[in-house]
Design a protein around this motif. Structure first.
Motif, PDB file in Angstrom:
ATOM      1  N   GLU A 260      30.852  40.622  34.918  1.00 28.08           N
ATOM      2  CA  GLU A 260      31.082  42.003  34.515  1.00 28.08           C
ATOM      3  C   GLU A 260      29.796  42.811  34.652  1.00 28.08           C
ATOM      4  OE1 GLU A 260      32.728  44.537  30.642  1.00 28.08           O
ATOM      5  OE2 GLU A 260      32.930  42.360  30.708  1.00 28.08           O
TER       6      GLU A 260
ATOM      7  N   ALA B 189      37.610  46.311  38.325  1.00 29.10           N
ATOM      8  CA  ALA B 189      38.414  45.817  39.445  1.00 29.10           C
ATOM      9  C   ALA B 189      38.923  46.983  40.298  1.00 29.10           C
ATOM     10  CB  ALA B 189      39.587  44.994  38.924  1.00 29.10           C
ATOM     11  N   ILE B 190      39.368  48.054  39.625  1.00 31.52           N
ATOM     12  CA  ILE B 190      39.846  49.237  40.360  1.00 31.52           C
ATOM     13  C   ILE B 190      38.700  49.881  41.132  1.00 31.52           C
ATOM     14  CG2 ILE B 190      40.765  51.571  40.070  1.00 31.52           C
ATOM     15  CD1 ILE B 190      42.378  50.487  37.684  1.00 31.52           C
TER      16      ILE B 190
ATOM     17  N   LEU C 192      40.859  39.916  41.952  1.00 29.84           N
ATOM     18  CA  LEU C 192      39.956  40.917  41.381  1.00 29.84           C
ATOM     19  C   LEU C 192      40.311  41.202  39.922  1.00 29.84           C
ATOM     20  CD1 LEU C 192      39.561  43.536  44.270  1.00 29.84           C
ATOM     21  CD2 LEU C 192      37.880  41.853  43.490  1.00 29.84           C
ATOM     22  N   VAL C 193      41.597  41.302  39.622  1.00 30.44           N
ATOM     23  CA  VAL C 193      42.030  41.582  38.253  1.00 30.44           C
ATOM     24  C   VAL C 193      41.685  40.421  37.322  1.00 30.44           C
ATOM     25  CG1 VAL C 193      44.060  41.941  36.797  1.00 30.44           C
ATOM     26  CG2 VAL C 193      43.850  43.177  38.957  1.00 30.44           C
ATOM     27  N   VAL C 194      41.774  39.197  37.828  1.00 31.89           N
ATOM     28  CA  VAL C 194      41.442  38.026  37.013  1.00 31.89           C
ATOM     29  C   VAL C 194      39.942  37.919  36.768  1.00 31.89           C
ATOM     30  CG1 VAL C 194      41.392  35.497  37.001  1.00 31.89           C
ATOM     31  CG2 VAL C 194      43.484  36.708  37.658  1.00 31.89           C
TER      32      VAL C 194
ATOM     33  N   VAL D 113      44.173  41.514  45.306  1.00 33.65           N
ATOM     34  CA  VAL D 113      44.195  42.345  44.100  1.00 33.65           C
ATOM     35  C   VAL D 113      44.260  41.468  42.857  1.00 33.65           C
ATOM     36  CG1 VAL D 113      45.496  44.096  42.838  1.00 33.65           C
ATOM     37  CG2 VAL D 113      45.246  44.291  45.317  1.00 33.65           C
ATOM     38  N   GLY D 114      45.054  40.420  42.906  1.00 36.74           N
ATOM     39  CA  GLY D 114      45.199  39.535  41.755  1.00 36.74           C
ATOM     40  C   GLY D 114      43.901  38.851  41.361  1.00 36.74           C
TER      41      GLY D 114
ATOM     42  N   LEU E  78      37.550  40.393  37.097  1.00 36.11           N
ATOM     43  CA  LEU E  78      36.840  41.576  36.602  1.00 36.11           C
ATOM     44  C   LEU E  78      37.699  42.339  35.592  1.00 36.11           C
ATOM     45  CD1 LEU E  78      35.551  42.893  40.060  1.00 36.11           C
ATOM     46  CD2 LEU E  78      34.319  41.434  38.448  1.00 36.11           C
ATOM     47  N   PRO E  79      37.056  43.092  34.712  1.00 39.09           N
ATOM     48  CA  PRO E  79      37.812  43.981  33.822  1.00 39.09           C
ATOM     49  C   PRO E  79      38.603  44.991  34.649  1.00 39.09           C
ATOM     50  CG  PRO E  79      35.534  43.792  33.117  1.00 39.09           C
ATOM     51  CD  PRO E  79      35.601  43.150  34.457  1.00 39.09           C
ATOM     52  N   PRO E  80      39.706  45.499  34.131  1.00 34.31           N
ATOM     53  CA  PRO E  80      40.578  46.386  34.918  1.00 34.31           C
ATOM     54  C   PRO E  80      39.848  47.562  35.571  1.00 34.31           C
ATOM     55  CG  PRO E  80      41.658  45.765  32.881  1.00 34.31           C
ATOM     56  CD  PRO E  80      40.265  45.212  32.792  1.00 34.31           C
TER      57      PRO E  80
ATOM     58  N   LEU F  91      37.856  47.751  44.185  1.00 35.80           N
ATOM     59  CA  LEU F  91      38.849  47.935  45.240  1.00 35.80           C
ATOM     60  C   LEU F  91      38.686  49.293  45.914  1.00 35.80           C
ATOM     61  CD1 LEU F  91      41.337  46.717  46.623  1.00 35.80           C
ATOM     62  CD2 LEU F  91      42.744  47.809  44.863  1.00 35.80           C
TER      63      LEU F  91
END
Length: 349
Positions: free
Chosen positions: A55, A216-217, A207-209, A204-205, A211-213, A220
């Motif tokens: 993070e 992650a956004i 990245l979500v796992v 995408v999955g 990193l924090p939302p 991306l």
């Protein structure tokens, strides 16, 4: 056929024979396997650092690095799609299909259909999809159809061109997904659809796992923006601002490819950033020529064009973008004079 017409149509054959006898069409397996291994290693390295960094907003630097590596994979997919790498047609096609769908997240079939149409008629109205009506108006006819705020935008579109490239990565993914899920006939849909959709979902999955939302956004978003600029920046300077060919014009192959293409000067960095597409003239004349041989072919092509009196365009990287932006800001005047077929008088037409 008249003697002058026959001489013009034979111009490419003469050059092709010289290039073939020079050995420039031979495969360069050592070069390409080295690039495959190094690029795959770079991709793995970026993912390792994403995991180790955790993070941290420094992840956005890794997002840019990820975009660069994915662009290099896209260039390798481009080379294999043009059958530059392997002797076997099937090996090239399947390597390109796997690289595009499973690694880059782009539909191989959608891209090859579009790109082959471009190669067959660069900058020709009604035939080249790269100048078809879209967000950007590349021709006077398209510009004339824009009204209201769209007309205002079209007359200033050059200033928006570079910012719009940041959306190109997302645009390529969206068009690829629509293609594999669409109803139009698609070769090997049973391979492309699972590979493409699984790749995009896993990316995408993961990245979500990891990193924090919010992060992650952001990751991306940066990756897609840089990816779009790198790919769009490699293709845009090569034809934009060059002559636009009317739909009914007839031009022989050599002049069609040379007169509508622009080379970009530069050293190894430009070669890397543009994936070899900076030698666009040679690439269009010999699409199956291995990327490292384009540099060796360039003096032969330039000299031959000089002998024929065919204009060979080559400019610096930043100059090319000044030309593109100036053209897009003034399509109405810069595209005013119709393209005059350089061989019309010789054919007696």
């Amino acid at each position: 056929m008249r003697p002058a017409a026959r001489r013009v149509t034979n111009d490419y054959s003469v050059l092709a024979r010289v290039v073939r006898e020079s050995g420039l069409l031979r495969r360069r397996l050592g070069y390409y396997w080295t690039r495959f291994v190094l690029t795959a290693a770079a991709l793995a390295c970026v993912w390792v650092w994403v995991v180790l960094l955790g993070e941290s907003w420094w992840q956005l630097a890794l997002a840019a690095a990820m975009a660069f590596v994915l662009a290099q994979l896209a260039f390798l997919g481009h080379d294999t799609a043009h059958r530059q790498v392997f002797r076997s047609r099937a090996w090239n096609d399947w390597a390109a299909r796997i690289l595009a769908n499973a690694f880059v997240g782009l539909s191989y079939s959608w891209w090859t259909t579009k790109h082959n149409a471009h190669h067959s008629a660069p900058n020709q109205e009604g035939q080249d999809p790269d100048i078809a009506p879209g967000v950007i108006a590349f021709t006077r006819a398209v510009l004339a159809s824009r009204r209201g705020w769209r007309g205002w935008f079209a007359r200033r579109q050059g200033w928006f061109f570079l910012p719009l490239l940041t959306l190109e990565g997302l645009n390529l993914h969206v068009k690829s997904v629509r293609t594999v899920l669409g109803r139009e006939p698609l070769p090997h849909r049973w391979v492309e659809a699972p590979l493409l959709l699984t790749r995009l979902a896993l990316y995408v999955g993961v990245l979500v796992v990891l990193l924090p939302p919010g992060l992650a956004i952001a990751f991306l978003g940066v990756q897609l923006a840089v990816f779009g600029v790198l790919l769009g920046g490699a293709f845009a300077p090569n034809h934009k601002g060059m002559p636009i060919v009317p739909a009914d014009a007839e031009v022989d192959f050599l002049r069609r490819q040379v007169l509508m293409s622009r080379n970009i000067r530069g050293g190894w960095l430009i070669d890397l950033l543009m994936g070899g597409l900076n030698r666009q003239i040679e690439h269009h004349l010999f699409p199956s020529m291995p990327r490292p041989n384009l540099k060796r072919a360039q003096p032969l092509v330039r000299e031959y064009c000089s002998q024929l009196g065919v204009n060979y365009t080559e400019v610096g990287f930043f100059t090319s973008y000044r030309i593109v932006i100036a053209y897009l800001n003034d399509v109405e005047h810069r595209a005013r004079d119709p393209f005059t077929c350089p061989v019309a008088s010789q054919y007696g037409r």
